[in-house]
Design a protein around this motif. Structure first.
Motif, PDB file in Angstrom:
ATOM      1  N   MET A 166       0.833  -1.204   0.000  1.00  0.00           N
ATOM      2  CA  MET A 166       0.000   0.000   0.000  1.00  0.00           C
ATOM      3  C   MET A 166       0.869   1.255   0.000  1.00  0.00           C
ATOM      4  N   SER A 167       2.094   1.129   0.480  1.00  0.00           N
ATOM      5  CA  SER A 167       3.014   2.268   0.521  1.00  0.00           C
ATOM      6  C   SER A 167       3.597   2.600  -0.863  1.00  0.00           C
ATOM      7  N   LYS A 168       3.307   1.749  -1.850  1.00  0.00           N
ATOM      8  CA  LYS A 168       3.809   1.973  -3.213  1.00  0.00           C
ATOM      9  C   LYS A 168       2.637   1.930  -4.199  1.00  0.00           C
ATOM     10  N   PRO A 169       1.766   2.960  -4.159  1.00  0.00           N
ATOM     11  CA  PRO A 169       0.544   2.944  -4.969  1.00  0.00           C
ATOM     12  C   PRO A 169       0.761   3.053  -6.469  1.00  0.00           C
ATOM     13  N   HIS A 170       1.995   3.313  -6.898  1.00  0.00           N
ATOM     14  CA  HIS A 170       2.263   3.454  -8.330  1.00  0.00           C
ATOM     15  C   HIS A 170       3.060   2.283  -8.892  1.00  0.00           C
ATOM     16  N   ASP A 172      -6.879   2.743  -5.229  1.00  0.00           N
ATOM     17  CA  ASP A 172      -6.525   3.866  -4.375  1.00  0.00           C
ATOM     18  C   ASP A 172      -5.956   3.334  -3.064  1.00  0.00           C
ATOM     19  N   THR A 173      -5.406   4.246  -2.280  1.00  0.00           N
ATOM     20  CA  THR A 173      -4.890   3.898  -0.959  1.00  0.00           C
ATOM     21  C   THR A 173      -5.339   5.001  -0.009  1.00  0.00           C
ATOM     22  N   LYS A 174      -4.963   4.900   1.247  1.00  0.00           N
ATOM     23  CA  LYS A 174      -5.340   5.929   2.222  1.00  0.00           C
ATOM     24  C   LYS A 174      -4.753   7.287   1.876  1.00  0.00           C
ATOM     25  N   THR A 175      -3.687   7.289   1.064  1.00  0.00           N
ATOM     26  CA  THR A 175      -3.045   8.553   0.702  1.00  0.00           C
ATOM     27  C   THR A 175      -3.578   9.148  -0.598  1.00  0.00           C
TER      28      THR A 175
END
Length: 160
Positions: free
Chosen positions: A42-46, A70-73
């Motif tokens: 999730m820390s690497k959404p791309h 999507d993610t929380k960010t």
């Protein structure tokens, strides 16, 4: 569009989806502790992930690449995956410096409770690609209610 002959195995390194103006590095994925396909961090959404225990993109069989919607960010790489249309190209650059070019056949949304695993992951007798992400309604407790799946087949090969 006619299918291209299968390629030998070679791991994917980059995914390009021109209609979505997306290019992403590809990481290897496996199954989680419940036997389900894992996802990129999730820390690497791309980033997108390829199911490494299955066929490589361009190889005989059905290759699978997943990414977050999507993610929380905020938005992630496959936010607009459902915008793809039949005939759109999807390009996967492989470690062997070949780019496997796939043509989208269809884009479908399946409810999680009735996900057709065999239709999505099964071998069709030719080199195919599936792109997957979440879809449907979002609930903070249970997540998304569905999955968006792009069905595509290999139509050409270029030098990367």
């Amino acid at each position: 569009m006619a299918s291209h002959a299968p390629l030998p195995a070679s791991p994917p390194v980059r995914l390009a989806v021109p209609r979505m103006v997306v290019e992403a590095p590809v990481i290897r994925l496996g199954l989680d502790s419940h036997g389900r396909l894992s996802t990129p961090p999730m820390s690497k959404p791309h980033e997108v992930g390829w199911y490494a225990a299955g066929p490589a993109p361009g190889q005989q069989g059905t290759a699978v690449i997943v990414g977050h919607r999507d993610t929380k960010t905020g938005p992630a790489i496959f936010l607009n995956l459902n915008a793809l249309r039949p005939g759109d190209p999807v390009k996967v650059t492989r470690k062997d410096h070949r780019t496997a070019v796939f043509t989208v056949d269809s884009v479908r949304t399946f409810a999680r409770g009735s996900f057709p695993s065999k239709k999505v992951y099964g071998d069709t007798g030719r080199p195919e690609l599936r792109l997957l992400t979440c879809g449907g309604r979002f609930d903070r407790k249970t997540g998304y209610s569905a999955n968006v799946v792009v069905f595509a087949h290999l139509t050409s090969v270029a030098r990367a």
